[in-house]
Design a protein around this motif. Structure first.
Motif, short mmCIF file in Angstrom:
data_model
loop_
_atom_site.label_atom_id
_atom_site.label_comp_id
_atom_site.label_asym_id
_atom_site.label_seq_id
_atom_site.Cartn_x
_atom_site.Cartn_y
_atom_site.Cartn_z
N GLY A 27 31.50 54.15 42.01
CA GLY A 27 32.38 53.83 43.12
C GLY A 27 32.71 52.37 43.25
N MET A 28 32.96 51.95 44.48
CA MET A 28 33.40 50.58 44.75
C MET A 28 32.30 49.54 44.58
SD MET A 28 36.53 51.07 45.08
CE MET A 28 36.96 49.37 45.35
N GLU A 29 31.06 49.99 44.50
CA GLU A 29 29.96 49.04 44.28
C GLU A 29 29.89 48.62 42.83
OE1 GLU A 29 26.29 50.46 45.93
OE2 GLU A 29 27.31 51.14 47.74
N GLY A 30 30.36 49.48 41.94
CA GLY A 30 30.35 49.18 40.51
C GLY A 30 28.97 49.29 39.91
N THR A 31 28.90 48.97 38.64
CA THR A 31 27.63 49.03 37.93
C THR A 31 27.58 47.92 36.89
OG1 THR A 31 26.10 50.48 36.75
CG2 THR A 31 28.43 50.69 36.17
N ILE A 33 26.60 46.15 33.13
CA ILE A 33 26.91 46.52 31.76
C ILE A 33 25.78 47.28 31.09
CG2 ILE A 33 26.15 44.37 30.65
CD1 ILE A 33 29.36 46.38 29.83
N SER A 34 24.54 46.97 31.40
CA SER A 34 23.43 47.68 30.74
C SER A 34 23.42 49.16 31.11
CB SER A 34 22.09 47.02 31.06
OG SER A 34 21.84 47.02 32.44
N THR A 35 23.83 49.49 32.33
CA THR A 35 23.91 50.89 32.74
C THR A 35 25.02 51.59 31.96
OG1 THR A 35 23.10 50.39 34.95
CG2 THR A 35 24.32 52.45 34.70
N ILE A 36 26.17 50.94 31.85
CA ILE A 36 27.28 51.51 31.09
C ILE A 36 26.87 51.73 29.64
CG2 ILE A 36 29.63 51.10 30.23
CD1 ILE A 36 30.10 49.50 32.90
N ALA A 37 26.27 50.71 29.04
CA ALA A 37 25.86 50.79 27.63
C ALA A 37 24.86 51.92 27.42
CB ALA A 37 25.26 49.46 27.18
N ARG A 38 23.87 52.01 28.29
CA ARG A 38 22.82 53.04 28.14
C ARG A 38 23.40 54.43 28.31
NH1 ARG A 38 20.41 54.82 32.31
NH2 ARG A 38 20.54 52.91 33.47
N ARG A 39 24.17 54.64 29.36
CA ARG A 39 24.70 55.98 29.64
C ARG A 39 25.75 56.42 28.64
NH1 ARG A 39 26.22 57.23 35.47
NH2 ARG A 39 26.60 59.21 34.43
N ALA A 40 26.52 55.48 28.08
CA ALA A 40 27.55 55.82 27.10
C ALA A 40 27.01 55.76 25.66
CB ALA A 40 28.75 54.90 27.25
N ASN A 41 25.73 55.40 25.53
CA ASN A 41 25.08 55.27 24.22
C ASN A 41 25.84 54.29 23.32
OD1 ASN A 41 23.07 55.78 22.37
ND2 ASN A 41 24.13 57.51 21.46
N LEU A 42 26.08 53.10 23.89
CA LEU A 42 26.78 52.03 23.17
C LEU A 42 25.89 50.79 23.12
CD1 LEU A 42 30.20 52.22 25.05
CD2 LEU A 42 29.72 53.13 22.77
N SER A 43 26.13 49.93 22.14
CA SER A 43 25.43 48.65 22.14
C SER A 43 25.98 47.81 23.30
CB SER A 43 25.68 47.91 20.82
OG SER A 43 27.03 47.47 20.75
N HIS A 44 25.22 46.81 23.70
CA HIS A 44 25.66 45.92 24.78
C HIS A 44 27.01 45.30 24.41
CE1 HIS A 44 25.16 43.08 28.14
NE2 HIS A 44 25.75 42.24 27.33
N GLU A 61 37.83 46.26 36.97
CA GLU A 61 37.70 44.85 37.30
C GLU A 61 36.24 44.46 37.28
OE1 GLU A 61 40.16 44.93 40.88
OE2 GLU A 61 38.35 45.05 42.09
N SER A 62 36.02 43.17 37.19
CA SER A 62 34.67 42.63 37.12
C SER A 62 34.42 41.82 38.38
CB SER A 62 34.59 41.75 35.88
OG SER A 62 33.41 41.01 35.88
N ARG A 69 26.81 40.78 37.13
CA ARG A 69 28.24 41.05 36.99
C ARG A 69 28.40 42.57 37.06
NH1 ARG A 69 31.93 39.59 31.70
NH2 ARG A 69 33.92 40.20 32.59
N TYR A 70 29.28 43.01 37.94
CA TYR A 70 29.50 44.44 38.16
C TYR A 70 30.88 44.84 37.67
CZ TYR A 70 25.40 44.07 41.09
OH TYR A 70 24.12 43.85 41.52
N PHE A 71 30.97 46.04 37.11
CA PHE A 71 32.23 46.58 36.63
C PHE A 71 32.63 47.72 37.55
CE2 PHE A 71 30.27 44.36 33.21
CZ PHE A 71 31.33 43.67 32.63
N VAL A 72 33.88 47.63 38.04
CA VAL A 72 34.38 48.58 39.03
C VAL A 72 35.71 49.14 38.54
CG1 VAL A 72 35.07 48.86 41.46
CG2 VAL A 72 33.35 47.14 40.84
#
Length: 98
Positions: A27-31, A33-44, A61-62, A69-72
């Protein structure tokens, strides 16, 4: 006799869809990069590269606070994701690999 496991191929479209879905879930709080990388099974690095591409096109947006740093996902990103899901559903129905 050895059994080989076929490596599942993910297209850039599939990866982008997954990154957008993950950020949308936060949502609007964002997440971060490490959460995105882990959940999408991608390198940082790859996760950052995909997020930057999405930011460049106005789909994400960042935002930064003092420690992170949060990605939204943006409104445009949500609409794009919804249209992409419709497209991918049709692609799956006609059995095209994406």
């Amino acid at each position: 006799m050895a059994v080989s496991l076929k490596q599942q191929y993910r297209s850039e479209v599939g990866i982008i869809a997954e990154v957008l879905q993950i950020t949308m879930e936060y949502g609007m709080e964002g997440t971060i990069i490490s959460t995105i990388a882990r959940r999408a099974n991608l390198s940082h690095y790859t996760a950052m590269e995909k997020c930057q591409k999405l930011i460049d096109f106005g789909l994400m947006e960042s935002r930064e606070d003092k420690k992170s740093r949060y990605f939204v996902i943006t409104e445009k990103g949500i609409k794009f994701y919804q249209e992409m899901q419709k497209f991918l559903q049709v692609v799956q129905e006609i059995k095209i690999r994406y």
